[in-house]
Design a protein around this motif. Structure first.
Motif, PDB file in Angstrom:
ATOM      1  N   THR A 109       1.296  -1.429   0.526  1.00 54.04           N
ATOM      2  CA  THR A 109      -0.396  -0.187   0.085  1.00 54.04           C
ATOM      3  C   THR A 109       0.749   0.969   0.279  1.00 54.04           C
ATOM      4  O   THR A 109       0.636   2.435  -0.852  1.00 54.04           O
ATOM      5  CB  THR A 109      -0.851  -0.132   1.172  1.00 54.04           C
ATOM      6  OG1 THR A 109      -1.987  -0.970   1.096  1.00 54.04           O
ATOM      7  CG2 THR A 109      -1.525   1.838   1.202  1.00 54.04           C
ATOM      8  N   GLY A 110       1.661   1.199   0.869  1.00 53.39           N
ATOM      9  CA  GLY A 110       2.186   2.392   0.530  1.00 53.39           C
ATOM     10  C   GLY A 110       2.955   2.529  -0.046  1.00 53.39           C
ATOM     11  O   GLY A 110       3.862   3.423  -0.653  1.00 53.39           O
ATOM     12  N   TYR A 111       4.160   1.658  -1.546  1.00 50.85           N
ATOM     13  CA  TYR A 111       4.824   2.123  -2.125  1.00 50.85           C
ATOM     14  C   TYR A 111       3.995   2.080  -3.357  1.00 50.85           C
ATOM     15  O   TYR A 111       4.207   2.595  -4.362  1.00 50.85           O
ATOM     16  CB  TYR A 111       5.692   0.201  -2.917  1.00 50.85           C
ATOM     17  CG  TYR A 111       6.295  -0.129  -3.975  1.00 50.85           C
ATOM     18  CD1 TYR A 111       7.428   0.719  -4.743  1.00 50.85           C
ATOM     19  CD2 TYR A 111       5.190  -0.388  -4.994  1.00 50.85           C
ATOM     20  CE1 TYR A 111       7.218   0.957  -5.688  1.00 50.85           C
ATOM     21  CE2 TYR A 111       6.022  -0.077  -6.378  1.00 50.85           C
ATOM     22  CZ  TYR A 111       7.209  -0.210  -6.718  1.00 50.85           C
ATOM     23  OH  TYR A 111       7.206   0.336  -7.508  1.00 50.85           O
ATOM     24  N   HIS A 112       2.955   1.566  -4.004  1.00 56.61           N
ATOM     25  CA  HIS A 112       1.006   1.872  -4.561  1.00 56.61           C
ATOM     26  C   HIS A 112       1.502   3.305  -4.425  1.00 56.61           C
ATOM     27  O   HIS A 112       0.998   3.893  -5.744  1.00 56.61           O
ATOM     28  CB  HIS A 112       0.304   0.117  -4.467  1.00 56.61           C
ATOM     29  CG  HIS A 112      -0.456   1.220  -5.729  1.00 56.61           C
ATOM     30  ND1 HIS A 112      -0.064   1.020  -6.595  1.00 56.61           N
ATOM     31  CD2 HIS A 112      -1.767   1.898  -5.982  1.00 56.61           C
ATOM     32  CE1 HIS A 112      -1.690   0.697  -7.529  1.00 56.61           C
ATOM     33  NE2 HIS A 112      -1.871   2.036  -6.200  1.00 56.61           N
ATOM     34  N   ILE A 113       1.359   3.941  -3.679  1.00 53.82           N
ATOM     35  CA  ILE A 113       0.856   5.043  -3.590  1.00 53.82           C
ATOM     36  C   ILE A 113       1.598   6.060  -3.709  1.00 53.82           C
ATOM     37  O   ILE A 113       1.124   6.980  -4.302  1.00 53.82           O
ATOM     38  CB  ILE A 113      -0.251   5.420  -1.980  1.00 53.82           C
ATOM     39  CG1 ILE A 113      -1.216   4.597  -2.012  1.00 53.82           C
ATOM     40  CG2 ILE A 113      -1.164   7.020  -1.978  1.00 53.82           C
ATOM     41  CD1 ILE A 113      -2.397   4.296  -0.599  1.00 53.82           C
ATOM     42  N   LYS A 114       2.723   5.820  -2.798  1.00 54.39           N
ATOM     43  CA  LYS A 114       4.179   6.821  -3.295  1.00 54.39           C
ATOM     44  C   LYS A 114       4.267   6.816  -4.694  1.00 54.39           C
ATOM     45  O   LYS A 114       4.465   7.463  -5.112  1.00 54.39           O
ATOM     46  CB  LYS A 114       4.697   6.699  -2.493  1.00 54.39           C
ATOM     47  CG  LYS A 114       6.186   7.481  -2.435  1.00 54.39           C
ATOM     48  CD  LYS A 114       7.098   7.387  -1.191  1.00 54.39           C
ATOM     49  CE  LYS A 114       8.122   8.001  -0.889  1.00 54.39           C
ATOM     50  NZ  LYS A 114       9.305   7.948   0.315  1.00 54.39           N
ATOM     51  N   TYR A 115       4.728   5.454  -5.570  1.00 50.17           N
ATOM     52  CA  TYR A 115       5.241   5.828  -6.455  1.00 50.17           C
ATOM     53  C   TYR A 115       4.453   5.278  -7.684  1.00 50.17           C
ATOM     54  O   TYR A 115       4.623   5.561  -8.220  1.00 50.17           O
ATOM     55  CB  TYR A 115       6.086   4.247  -5.973  1.00 50.17           C
ATOM     56  CG  TYR A 115       7.091   4.869  -5.797  1.00 50.17           C
ATOM     57  CD1 TYR A 115       8.600   5.589  -5.807  1.00 50.17           C
ATOM     58  CD2 TYR A 115       8.191   3.953  -3.914  1.00 50.17           C
ATOM     59  CE1 TYR A 115       9.266   6.216  -4.691  1.00 50.17           C
ATOM     60  CE2 TYR A 115       8.207   3.870  -3.328  1.00 50.17           C
ATOM     61  CZ  TYR A 115      10.081   5.003  -3.430  1.00 50.17           C
ATOM     62  OH  TYR A 115      10.427   5.935  -2.551  1.00 50.17           O
ATOM     63  N   GLU A 116       3.535   4.667  -7.669  1.00 47.51           N
ATOM     64  CA  GLU A 116       2.485   4.427  -8.752  1.00 47.51           C
ATOM     65  C   GLU A 116       1.480   5.418  -8.631  1.00 47.51           C
ATOM     66  O   GLU A 116       1.699   5.981  -9.920  1.00 47.51           O
ATOM     67  CB  GLU A 116       1.931   2.941  -8.492  1.00 47.51           C
ATOM     68  CG  GLU A 116       3.266   2.128  -8.798  1.00 47.51           C
ATOM     69  CD  GLU A 116       2.228   0.624  -8.716  1.00 47.51           C
ATOM     70  OE1 GLU A 116       1.410   0.533  -8.938  1.00 47.51           O
ATOM     71  OE2 GLU A 116       3.236  -0.651  -8.595  1.00 47.51           O
ATOM     72  N   ILE A 120       5.392   2.967   4.681  1.00 48.39           N
ATOM     73  CA  ILE A 120       6.975   1.696   4.504  1.00 48.39           C
ATOM     74  C   ILE A 120       7.404   1.152   6.000  1.00 48.39           C
ATOM     75  O   ILE A 120       7.869   0.487   5.967  1.00 48.39           O
ATOM     76  CB  ILE A 120       7.918   2.233   3.066  1.00 48.39           C
ATOM     77  CG1 ILE A 120       7.030   1.874   2.177  1.00 48.39           C
ATOM     78  CG2 ILE A 120       8.843   1.816   3.281  1.00 48.39           C
ATOM     79  CD1 ILE A 120       7.504   3.329   0.675  1.00 48.39           C
ATOM     80  N   LEU A 121       7.433   2.680   6.403  1.00 45.53           N
ATOM     81  CA  LEU A 121       8.389   2.229   7.807  1.00 45.53           C
ATOM     82  C   LEU A 121       7.391   1.503   8.707  1.00 45.53           C
ATOM     83  O   LEU A 121       8.123   0.166   9.176  1.00 45.53           O
ATOM     84  CB  LEU A 121       8.845   4.220   8.738  1.00 45.53           C
ATOM     85  CG  LEU A 121       9.561   3.776   9.672  1.00 45.53           C
ATOM     86  CD1 LEU A 121      10.788   3.198   9.800  1.00 45.53           C
ATOM     87  CD2 LEU A 121       9.084   5.034  10.890  1.00 45.53           C
ATOM     88  N   LEU A 122       6.420   1.745   8.539  1.00 40.28           N
ATOM     89  CA  LEU A 122       5.313   0.342   9.569  1.00 40.28           C
ATOM     90  C   LEU A 122       5.666  -0.795   9.082  1.00 40.28           C
ATOM     91  O   LEU A 122       5.789  -1.332  10.121  1.00 40.28           O
ATOM     92  CB  LEU A 122       3.805   1.156   9.486  1.00 40.28           C
ATOM     93  CG  LEU A 122       2.787   0.319  10.177  1.00 40.28           C
ATOM     94  CD1 LEU A 122       3.094   0.955  11.699  1.00 40.28           C
ATOM     95  CD2 LEU A 122       1.339   0.429  10.184  1.00 40.28           C
ATOM     96  N   SER A 123       5.847  -0.726   8.006  1.00 44.52           N
ATOM     97  CA  SER A 123       6.260  -2.340   7.416  1.00 44.52           C
ATOM     98  C   SER A 123       7.352  -3.031   7.640  1.00 44.52           C
ATOM     99  O   SER A 123       6.995  -4.468   8.346  1.00 44.52           O
ATOM    100  CB  SER A 123       5.832  -2.309   5.683  1.00 44.52           C
ATOM    101  OG  SER A 123       6.699  -1.577   5.465  1.00 44.52           O
ATOM    102  N   SER A 124       7.865  -1.971   8.283  1.00 46.09           N
ATOM    103  CA  SER A 124       9.238  -2.924   8.466  1.00 46.09           C
ATOM    104  C   SER A 124       9.138  -3.069  10.429  1.00 46.09           C
ATOM    105  O   SER A 124      10.256  -3.523  10.720  1.00 46.09           O
ATOM    106  CB  SER A 124      10.436  -1.023   8.511  1.00 46.09           C
ATOM    107  OG  SER A 124      10.306  -1.233   6.880  1.00 46.09           O
TER     108      SER A 124
END
Length: 147
Positions: free
Chosen positions: A22-29, A41-45
């Motif tokens: 979700t973080g990747y998709h909204i930020k980069y796509e 993305i930090l939360l997923s870490s």
């Protein structure tokens, strides 16, 4: 009714991957909301580390060792460069010091070789010099001040 172990593991892994995607998709796509997505993305870490510890508890593996923190550190470390993430670099620094402390407390033979204060001093100097090395490469400058 009891939840099975395999379902628990799938739930932990799925939530970690889902938050990260979700973080990747909204930020980069979609290229919307970069700051909240960096937080996802930090939360997923953080979820990755929590999942490691919870999975070891599910299968009754000794979770009181430094190996899990090292696996967490190795698993999260590439995200520093993949996403150019300063907060994840900070998380990795904290995980490194946590790993050093846990390793020192587990290994009684280390007490004869070096004191804990000296070990943290040496590891702090090593992290500082890794920050200096990051300043030399243009693509890694984002992590210079964190380290």
């Amino acid at each position: 009714m009891q939840i099975g172990n395999s379902f628990k593991v799938l739930l932990l892994a799925g939530s970690t991957i889902g938050i990260h995607y979700t973080g990747y998709h909204i930020k980069y796509e979609n290229q919307k909301y970069p700051r909240p997505c960096s937080a996802l993305i930090l939360l997923s870490s953080l979820f990755f580390g929590a999942s490691l510890f919870l999975i070891t508890q599910i299968y009754n593996i000794n979770a009181n060792n430094s190996t899990l923190v090292l696996i967490w550190l190795i698993g999260v470390f590439p995200l520093i460069y993949g996403y150019m993430s300063t907060p994840i670099a900070g998380l990795c620094s904290l995980l490194f010091y946590l790993w050093i402390g846990l390793l020192y407390s587990e290994r009684t033979d280390l007490e004869n070789l070096i004191s804990m204060k000296d070990l943290f001093l040496i590891s702090g100097i090593a992290v500082y010099f890794s920050g200096i090395l990051h300043s030399l490469a243009e693509k890694a400058k984002h992590a210079e001040k964190t380290f």
